[in-house]
Design a protein around this motif. Structure first.
Motif, short mmCIF file in Angstrom:
data_model
loop_
_atom_site.label_atom_id
_atom_site.label_comp_id
_atom_site.label_asym_id
_atom_site.label_seq_id
_atom_site.Cartn_x
_atom_site.Cartn_y
_atom_site.Cartn_z
N ILE A 1 5.80 34.46 41.07
CA ILE A 1 6.04 34.22 39.57
C ILE A 1 5.10 34.59 38.64
N ALA A 2 5.57 35.22 37.60
CA ALA A 2 4.54 35.40 36.45
C ALA A 2 5.19 34.76 35.15
N VAL A 3 4.09 33.91 34.53
CA VAL A 3 4.61 33.17 33.30
C VAL A 3 4.01 33.67 32.30
N LEU A 4 4.71 33.91 31.16
CA LEU A 4 4.06 34.67 29.72
C LEU A 4 4.12 33.52 29.02
N GLY A 5 2.98 33.01 28.26
CA GLY A 5 3.13 32.00 27.78
C GLY A 5 2.91 30.71 28.14
N CYS A 6 2.12 30.62 29.12
CA CYS A 6 1.94 29.38 29.94
C CYS A 6 1.32 28.18 29.28
N GLY A 7 0.67 28.24 28.21
CA GLY A 7 0.00 27.14 27.81
C GLY A 7 -1.21 26.78 28.63
N ASP A 8 -1.93 25.65 28.09
CA ASP A 8 -3.04 24.97 29.06
C ASP A 8 -2.84 24.06 29.81
N ASP B 1 8.38 38.48 41.74
CA ASP B 1 9.78 38.55 41.76
C ASP B 1 10.48 38.10 40.41
N LEU B 2 9.88 37.31 39.67
CA LEU B 2 10.31 36.52 38.38
C LEU B 2 9.36 36.48 37.48
N VAL B 3 9.63 37.11 36.16
CA VAL B 3 9.00 36.87 34.97
C VAL B 3 9.46 35.81 34.13
N PHE B 4 8.89 34.67 33.75
CA PHE B 4 9.35 33.76 33.04
C PHE B 4 8.70 33.76 31.63
N VAL B 5 9.30 33.79 30.50
CA VAL B 5 8.69 33.80 29.20
C VAL B 5 9.11 32.42 28.59
N THR B 6 8.17 31.85 28.10
CA THR B 6 8.13 30.25 27.70
C THR B 6 8.65 30.67 26.07
N SER B 7 9.00 29.34 25.62
CA SER B 7 9.12 29.31 24.08
C SER B 7 7.86 29.69 23.15
N ARG B 8 6.78 29.53 23.72
CA ARG B 8 5.60 29.81 23.01
C ARG B 8 5.78 31.02 22.65
N SER C 1 11.81 44.21 23.84
CA SER C 1 12.00 45.67 24.56
C SER C 1 10.91 46.07 25.58
N THR C 2 9.64 45.79 24.83
CA THR C 2 8.59 46.09 25.54
C THR C 2 8.10 45.11 26.43
N ILE C 3 8.39 44.02 26.48
CA ILE C 3 8.18 42.84 27.40
C ILE C 3 9.31 42.97 28.58
N ARG C 4 10.24 43.61 28.15
CA ARG C 4 11.52 43.62 29.43
C ARG C 4 11.16 44.77 30.24
N ALA C 5 10.56 45.95 29.51
CA ALA C 5 10.04 46.86 30.26
C ALA C 5 8.63 46.80 31.15
N GLU C 6 8.12 46.02 30.87
CA GLU C 6 6.86 45.35 31.55
C GLU C 6 7.30 44.39 32.84
N LEU D 1 13.84 38.68 34.57
CA LEU D 1 13.14 38.11 33.43
C LEU D 1 13.99 37.06 32.95
N LEU D 2 13.37 35.92 32.81
CA LEU D 2 13.81 34.62 32.24
C LEU D 2 13.39 34.18 31.20
N GLY D 3 14.09 33.83 30.12
CA GLY D 3 13.52 33.14 28.71
C GLY D 3 13.43 34.32 27.72
N PRO D 4 12.96 33.80 26.45
CA PRO D 4 12.46 32.44 26.38
C PRO D 4 13.69 31.60 26.00
N PRO D 5 13.51 30.40 26.03
CA PRO D 5 14.72 29.38 25.86
C PRO D 5 15.20 29.61 24.36
N GLU D 6 16.33 29.43 23.95
CA GLU D 6 16.77 29.44 22.70
C GLU D 6 16.29 28.36 21.88
N PRO D 7 15.79 28.30 20.53
CA PRO D 7 15.47 27.31 19.92
C PRO D 7 16.41 26.37 19.49
N ARG D 8 15.88 25.24 19.59
CA ARG D 8 16.73 23.82 19.57
C ARG D 8 17.27 23.64 18.21
#
Length: 416
Positions: free
Chosen positions: A330-337, A379-386, A396-401, A409-416
């Motif tokens: 897994i790679a997580v983009l916007g993982c937070g602290d 295997d999986l790139v997860f983009v958080t709501s951050r 498009s650039t993040i999807r290409a990466e 690629l999963l995320g980011p979640p749709e805003p509530r």
């Protein structure tokens, strides 16, 4: 600045060159016409292995300039090494870097000196103005006969022409020619005409000699100078004119893109990601260089996104990811602290430097436009709501990466 020693030049000009004897001759002739007394400055020509009559050209000016000549073996493109070697040969407290074929005006060196002496803060780095510098070719309105004129006459004839301006002019103008007003001043410190105090240059490590092709070495040096607190200044008075000469536009742009990727690997940072992305976009837009070199606005958007993301809690998102991920890499983009223990071995990224510095596990400073990961490494790139506020701009650039590093690629979640 330390006291001046007897016979020590006040300022030195370092000129790297390779098989450009005719252009070098014009540059040396313009330096010989400086109003600053010749005893007060030194010129060091640092030859990167020329096979033409460069050494004879230099010898022709020894009676008009305080001049040194350094020759290094031709082992391929080594402009950084040539500049460093030239800088080592002088004891001057201020170093000016000037390209062969750039013709300085008569008050060029006085203006560089003045910019350093009048600076309110120590550690200034001065970007001199380069008339006629157009990365995609010479100025169309100027023919060869034009270049028989002195630099001053060229400025009188063409100085107001928009196409004769420095390629950075609109960016400079936006900030009132005061780089203290911008967030990324170091992006405009170009080695065709610039100066820095020798002590600051060497404290930063000089030019990085890993650069062995066109482009990026001056930007990388400027990044390090900025990190050490350098104040960047534009000097219109320290003007010079770039003489027309053939350009290899497509290879240069390709080399610049590759070298900016090297800068990014050396300095993982969101702002460097943005610069890399600029080169990557240009490389894929029919290899045409547009004169909009400026990531200021994009970086301000990132800083705004950082501020907004500090109130975003992604704990629940990461908990849901655990159920979806299984044994995937897994790679997580916007993982937070607040990274859970189960992600300790994941590839973690966040664009907030404070998060990077205080996270319990290793977090890389990046948006995710371009990471340091090798191809097909996850295997999986997860983009958080951050990253939600940056998603529309960079999807498009993040999807290409994500495709490059191999993951769905999963995320980011749709805003509530």
């Amino acid at each position: 600045m330390s006291p001046q020693r007897a016979n020590q030049p006040r300022i030195a000009v370092v000129i790297p060159t390779y098989n450009r004897s005719a252009l070098l001759r014009s540059t040396l002739a313009a330096l010989a016409r400086q109003r600053l007394p010749v005893s007060e400055f030194e010129v060091v020509v640092s030859d990167d292995g020329s096979s033409d009559d460069t050494s004879d050209t230099v010898a022709g000016f020894v009676d008009r300039l305080r001049l040194q000549y350094h020759f290094q073996e031709d082992l391929g493109f080594r402009a950084s090494a040539a500049r460093n070697a030239g800088a080592r040969r002088t004891s001057a407290p201020i170093l000016v870097f000037l390209d062969a074929g750039v013709l300085p005006g008569p008050d060029f060196l006085s203006a560089h000196l003045s910019a350093h002496l009048s600076a309110q803060l120590p550690g200034s780095a001065v970007a001199g103005y380069i008339f006629g510098y157009q990365p995609d070719g010479p100025v169309a309105a100027l023919d060869e006969t034009t270049w028989t004129l002195d630099p001053e006459q060229l400025i009188r004839n063409h100085g107001d022409s928009p196409e004769f301006r420095d390629a950075r002019h609109l960016a400079f103008e936006r900030f009132g020619f005061d780089l203290g007003n911008c967030a990324v001043p170091w992006q405009w410190f170009w080695s065709g005409n610039c100066s820095v105090r020798a002590a600051d240059f060497w404290a930063a490590g000089g030019f990085d000699e890993d650069f062995r092709s066109w482009g990026g070495e001056d930007t990388e040096l400027a990044y390090r100078l900025f990190g050490r607190g350098a104040r960047f200044v534009v000097s219109r008075a320290a003007w010079a004119i770039e003489a027309p000469h053939p350009r290899t536009v497509v290879p240069n742009l390709s080399s610049g893109s590759a070298n900016m990727l090297m800068v990014l690997h050396k300095h993982p940072d969101t702002v460097v990601e943005l610069l890399w992305s600029w080169f990557a976009r240009e490389q894929h837009s029919q290899f045409q260089i547009h004169h909009d070199w400026n990531v200021e606005d994009e970086y301000l958007l990132v800083l705004d996104a950082v501020a907004k993301a500090r109130s975003v809690d992604v704990t629940d998102e990461l908990a849901q990811l655990r159920h979806m991920a299984g044994s995937a890499r897994i790679a997580v983009l916007g993982c937070g602290d607040d990274v859970p223990d189960w992600l300790a071995t994941a590839e973690l990224f966040d664009f907030d430097r404070e998060v990077v510095e205080k996270a319990a596990y290793q977090v890389n400073h990046a948006i995710g436009l371009r990471t340091a990961l090798p191809d097909n490494s996850v295997d999986l790139v997860f983009v958080t709501s951050r990253l939600r506020t940056l998603w529309d701009q960079w999807e498009s650039t993040i999807r290409a990466e994500a495709r490059r590093i191999g993951g769905d690629l999963l995320g980011p979640p749709e805003p509530r």
